[in-house]
Structure formats: structure tokens, C-alpha cells
Scaffold this motif. Sequence first.
Motif, mmCIF file in Angstrom:
data_model
loop_
_atom_site.group_PDB
_atom_site.id
_atom_site.type_symbol
_atom_site.label_atom_id
_atom_site.label_comp_id
_atom_site.label_asym_id
_atom_site.label_seq_id
_atom_site.Cartn_x
_atom_site.Cartn_y
_atom_site.Cartn_z
ATOM 1 N N GLU A 139 0.788 -1.673 -0.077
ATOM 2 C CA GLU A 139 0.013 0.231 0.089
ATOM 3 C C GLU A 139 1.540 1.050 0.371
ATOM 4 O O GLU A 139 0.134 2.681 -1.095
ATOM 5 C CB GLU A 139 -0.670 0.248 1.247
ATOM 6 N N LEU A 140 2.186 1.490 0.890
ATOM 7 C CA LEU A 140 3.370 2.702 0.605
ATOM 8 C C LEU A 140 4.124 2.611 0.010
ATOM 9 O O LEU A 140 4.833 3.634 -0.265
ATOM 10 C CB LEU A 140 3.503 2.358 2.236
ATOM 11 N N SER A 141 3.888 1.668 -1.047
ATOM 12 C CA SER A 141 4.972 1.397 -1.690
ATOM 13 C C SER A 141 5.328 2.680 -3.081
ATOM 14 O O SER A 141 6.964 2.882 -3.298
ATOM 15 C CB SER A 141 5.015 0.423 -2.997
ATOM 16 N N TYR A 142 3.777 3.353 -3.226
ATOM 17 C CA TYR A 142 4.382 4.239 -4.352
ATOM 18 C C TYR A 142 5.173 5.100 -4.001
ATOM 19 O O TYR A 142 5.538 6.279 -4.725
ATOM 20 C CB TYR A 142 2.842 5.093 -4.743
ATOM 21 N N LEU A 143 5.385 5.484 -2.363
ATOM 22 C CA LEU A 143 6.329 6.795 -1.269
ATOM 23 C C LEU A 143 7.662 6.432 -1.705
ATOM 24 O O LEU A 143 8.177 7.382 -1.449
ATOM 25 C CB LEU A 143 5.565 6.900 -0.342
ATOM 26 N N PHE A 144 7.662 5.177 -1.639
ATOM 27 C CA PHE A 144 9.638 5.206 -1.864
ATOM 28 C C PHE A 144 10.421 5.542 -3.283
ATOM 29 O O PHE A 144 9.892 6.144 -4.154
ATOM 30 C CB PHE A 144 9.785 3.318 -1.799
ATOM 31 N N SER A 145 11.259 5.847 -2.921
ATOM 32 C CA SER A 145 12.202 5.830 -4.498
ATOM 33 C C SER A 145 11.655 4.856 -5.263
ATOM 34 O O SER A 145 11.244 3.990 -5.395
ATOM 35 C CB SER A 145 13.545 6.162 -3.901
ATOM 36 N N ALA A 146 12.549 5.142 -6.545
ATOM 37 C CA ALA A 146 12.174 4.362 -7.873
ATOM 38 C C ALA A 146 13.415 2.999 -7.460
ATOM 39 O O ALA A 146 12.866 1.604 -8.490
ATOM 40 C CB ALA A 146 13.010 5.083 -9.380
ATOM 41 N N GLN A 147 14.131 2.609 -7.335
ATOM 42 C CA GLN A 147 15.156 2.158 -6.937
ATOM 43 C C GLN A 147 14.312 0.976 -5.994
ATOM 44 O O GLN A 147 14.213 -0.861 -6.031
ATOM 45 C CB GLN A 147 16.346 1.624 -6.512
ATOM 46 N N GLU A 148 13.708 1.851 -4.281
ATOM 47 C CA GLU A 148 13.062 1.254 -3.255
ATOM 48 C C GLU A 148 11.434 0.723 -3.799
ATOM 49 O O GLU A 148 11.786 -0.993 -3.689
ATOM 50 C CB GLU A 148 12.646 2.041 -2.728
ATOM 51 N N GLN A 149 11.463 0.961 -5.422
ATOM 52 C CA GLN A 149 10.222 0.978 -5.820
ATOM 53 C C GLN A 149 10.032 -0.711 -6.407
ATOM 54 O O GLN A 149 9.413 -1.416 -6.336
ATOM 55 C CB GLN A 149 9.132 2.321 -6.327
ATOM 56 N N GLN A 150 11.349 -0.117 -6.873
ATOM 57 C CA GLN A 150 11.223 -1.703 -7.714
ATOM 58 C C GLN A 150 11.336 -2.876 -7.215
ATOM 59 O O GLN A 150 11.876 -4.300 -7.800
ATOM 60 C CB GLN A 150 13.222 -1.579 -8.313
ATOM 61 N N VAL A 151 12.728 -2.836 -5.923
ATOM 62 C CA VAL A 151 12.782 -3.916 -5.206
ATOM 63 C C VAL A 151 11.709 -4.261 -4.437
ATOM 64 O O VAL A 151 10.913 -5.751 -4.328
ATOM 65 C CB VAL A 151 13.902 -3.556 -4.168
ATOM 66 N N ILE A 152 10.299 -3.453 -4.148
ATOM 67 C CA ILE A 152 9.453 -3.824 -3.307
ATOM 68 C C ILE A 152 8.128 -5.136 -4.876
ATOM 69 O O ILE A 152 8.243 -5.393 -3.808
ATOM 70 C CB ILE A 152 8.680 -2.653 -2.624
ATOM 71 N N ASN A 153 8.327 -4.228 -5.720
ATOM 72 C CA ASN A 153 7.859 -4.944 -6.506
ATOM 73 C C ASN A 153 8.936 -6.457 -6.747
ATOM 74 O O ASN A 153 7.652 -7.120 -7.571
ATOM 75 C CB ASN A 153 7.362 -3.772 -7.661
ATOM 76 N N ASP A 154 9.230 -5.718 -6.925
ATOM 77 C CA ASP A 154 10.300 -7.296 -7.599
ATOM 78 C C ASP A 154 10.311 -8.314 -6.757
ATOM 79 O O ASP A 154 9.404 -9.295 -6.968
ATOM 80 C CB ASP A 154 11.549 -7.151 -7.480
ATOM 81 N N TYR A 155 10.241 -8.098 -5.187
ATOM 82 C CA TYR A 155 10.160 -9.275 -4.113
ATOM 83 C C TYR A 155 8.256 -9.748 -3.989
ATOM 84 O O TYR A 155 8.303 -10.690 -3.096
ATOM 85 C CB TYR A 155 10.331 -9.237 -2.591
ATOM 86 N N LEU A 156 7.705 -8.119 -3.552
ATOM 87 C CA LEU A 156 5.489 -8.484 -3.559
ATOM 88 C C LEU A 156 5.684 -9.573 -5.265
ATOM 89 O O LEU A 156 4.896 -11.161 -4.872
ATOM 90 C CB LEU A 156 5.273 -7.922 -4.313
ATOM 91 N N GLY A 157 6.760 -9.456 -6.569
ATOM 92 C CA GLY A 157 6.130 -10.497 -6.969
ATOM 93 C C GLY A 157 7.074 -11.667 -7.162
ATOM 94 O O GLY A 157 6.538 -12.777 -7.495
ATOM 95 N N TYR A 158 7.908 -11.433 -6.393
ATOM 96 C CA TYR A 158 8.657 -13.676 -6.070
ATOM 97 C C TYR A 158 8.160 -13.726 -5.243
ATOM 98 O O TYR A 158 7.869 -15.372 -5.005
ATOM 99 C CB TYR A 158 10.246 -12.541 -5.987
ATOM 100 N N GLU A 159 7.450 -13.320 -3.780
ATOM 101 C CA GLU A 159 6.370 -14.174 -2.626
ATOM 102 C C GLU A 159 5.522 -14.883 -3.288
ATOM 103 O O GLU A 159 4.704 -15.504 -3.497
ATOM 104 C CB GLU A 159 6.318 -12.832 -1.961
#
Length: 401
Positions: A139-159
Motif C-alpha cells: 500500500e505504501l510502495s508508491y511513496l518510496f524512491s524509484a529503486q526502492e519501488q523496484q525492489v518492493i515490486n520485485d519481491y512482492l512478485g517473487y512472493e
Amino acid sequence: MKNYGIPMGILIRNERKKRNLTVVQLSEETNYSRSYLSRIENGAEVDESVYINILNYFGIKHYTEVECENYSKLLSDIMLDLIYLRCSKDKLEKILLEIEPYKYSSIYAKYMILKLMYYVLFIESENKEKMKFIDEIDELSYLFSAQEQQVINDYLGYELINKDSNAAKEYFTTALTFGIHNYSTSILYYHIGILNYRQNNLCEALYFCMKAHDRFSLELNHIRLFYTQLHIANIFSISCNYDQANIIYERLLKSTIIPDEDKTIVYSNMSWNHYKAGNFNEALSYSMLQSSKNYAYYFHMVMIYNALDDKEEICNLLKETKQLKLNELQTNIFNILETEFITHDKNIKYLSLLLNTYENARNSDEADILSILNNFIVTYYEEKRQYKEANYYLRINNKQS
């Protein structure tokens, strides 16, 4: 409040909701007006003392950037250790527990991302605390930096890679939109390669694994490079390019930085590669070099000895599998192999087992096993002269191939 990575007011709103408080209730408790709190929660910047007062009400101590400086460096080092596969679960748990009280400070973004990596890599999906955290960071991911959002979406996908491949693909696709970054993009490419491999999209799998390989090489991430090369070899093998796969396997065995337990994985894959190429004696010799006897070892050995027409060894191996801790799918596969190679008692009950096991196997990434089970089904129906059913599964097998 600078260096939080995301607006502090959003975090305050998040904490308020966790405590089931309304803005009115928080206003009464903190003596700030409702409209003022609403502005803060919508991202308006105010004096740092206001944030501190509200955090104090929540029972959260504020730490200055100077107080968090050492922890910020520690989190960066631990994150890099995870990326280079040098960090154990116990060590990571200890660090997260130690740093948790400092969460609402300049280390917030690093803490949240490291905790996400911990949950995805080490904790089972059924864990309620994990799922609650994943919902929060999503829910909060859109507030992070571009690289941080990449990591978040990557690991949410990997989950989700083993549970909902379409949802995993959506997260990976989103992660790609944030550009190319050191360390995060290489792992994203690798995860996308794994997803495509499991979906039998071998060209896409190879494409992304090669991109990951190039970036891991630049980052000198030798252990992840090893696994990427192993994956590339497996893609060649499953594509029936056995010679090319074998060249990569041989190269991996010469690596001086890989532990013996990882080399046994190479032996296992080399054994299966030779089996598929029809080199049964070579397959047997590489299988015997493995230092651990797990499900894959016994499956390969049973298939190899069947090709060598050694029923006695098959019986011995199947007897040994009774002592293994196997899941339901693995147990059923060995029961099927016993029927196919030893007892030949192919009745209606066996057909039910075969069909159910085949459907369960379709949710795994074991394309070779799926093909073997498919062949057993086709043979069964052909022997019963049920050619319509046989042709149906033949068409499925051709599509998978």
C-alpha cells in the motif's frame, strides 16, 4: 522531516489506522486540530517537533539522523550481504529485532525493504504477520524512491511466483518500469527468468537470465552468477540442447568458490541431462557423485536404472524412498513409478492416482516430470484402446513441448 524516504504524515496515518483511531480521536489526544492532522496525514510538512509529539503519543521514540547513522550503514551492509547470499536467517532476524525501535527515523525505508526481503525469503506464506506486513508495504510502495519501488515490486512478485504467476508477472512488469539500478535490477531479471522458466516460456527465460548474468558479472556477484549459469544450462537442457548444457555444467564444476553442496546440484542436473540425451551410463556415474540423497536423486536413479533394465536396483531405491520426508506429490510419483516399472498393476484406482498427480504436477516447475506423467497417461489409454483420451493428452504434451 527529512531523510525518512516517504512523508512522515503518511506514516502517522498508517499508525493511527493500526490503532483503530479516528482523526477526531487523535485530535483530542494530541491537542492538534482535526484539519491540521488531516493536512499532516496528506503529506504536508510541518515542524519536526509536531511529528515527535504525535510519535510520543503512539509510544514511538524518535531518533535523530545522527543517532541512526550507524544503523543506516549496518542496514545497507546487511542488504548487500543478502544480495550476495552471505546473510543467514538468524543473523537477519537478530538485526531486524535490534533495529525495530528505530524504525520511524531516517532508516525507515531501508528497514521496511530489508524486512520484506526477510519475509519473502525465509518465512512461509501462511504466516499472518507476514501477510499483514506485505499488505502494508504494498500500500505504501508508491511513496518510496524509484529503486526502492523496484525492489518492493520485485519481491512482492517473487512472493507470488509459486502461487499466482499472473499476479507475479504484474509486479515484475511494474518493477521493470523503474529503470536500471545496481544490485536490484540484476535480481529482478533473474526472478523474471525463473517465472518464464516455470511457465515454459524458454526463450523469455533465457533472455532474462542472460541479462541477469551480464549484470551479476558487472557486480562481481559470483554466487548468484553461479546459480544464473546453472539456470541457463537447465534451460538449454530442457530445450534438448544437451551438448551446450553440458559445457556449462562442466564449467560450473570447476568453480573454486562454490560449496560442495552446491556442486551436488550440478551433478544432479548433469545426470538428468545425460539421461535425456540417452547416455544412461554417464547419467548413472554423475548421479552417484552426489553427496546428498534427496527426492531428485532417487527420482533420477529410478529412471536411469529403468533405462538400464535393472529391476532389482529400482526395488531397492523405492524401498529407500519410504524413509524420506516427502510431500504428497513426491510420494505419489514414486508410487506411480513402482506401478509402471515393477508391479504393472494398472487398474482404475491407478488411473485416478495418475490423473490427480498429473494435475498437481502442472502447478510445479517440473516440466520433465510433467512430460513423463503425460506419457504414462497416454500409454495407459492406448493400452485400454481409449484413443480419444490418449489423443487429448498427446495434444497437451505437444503444446507443453
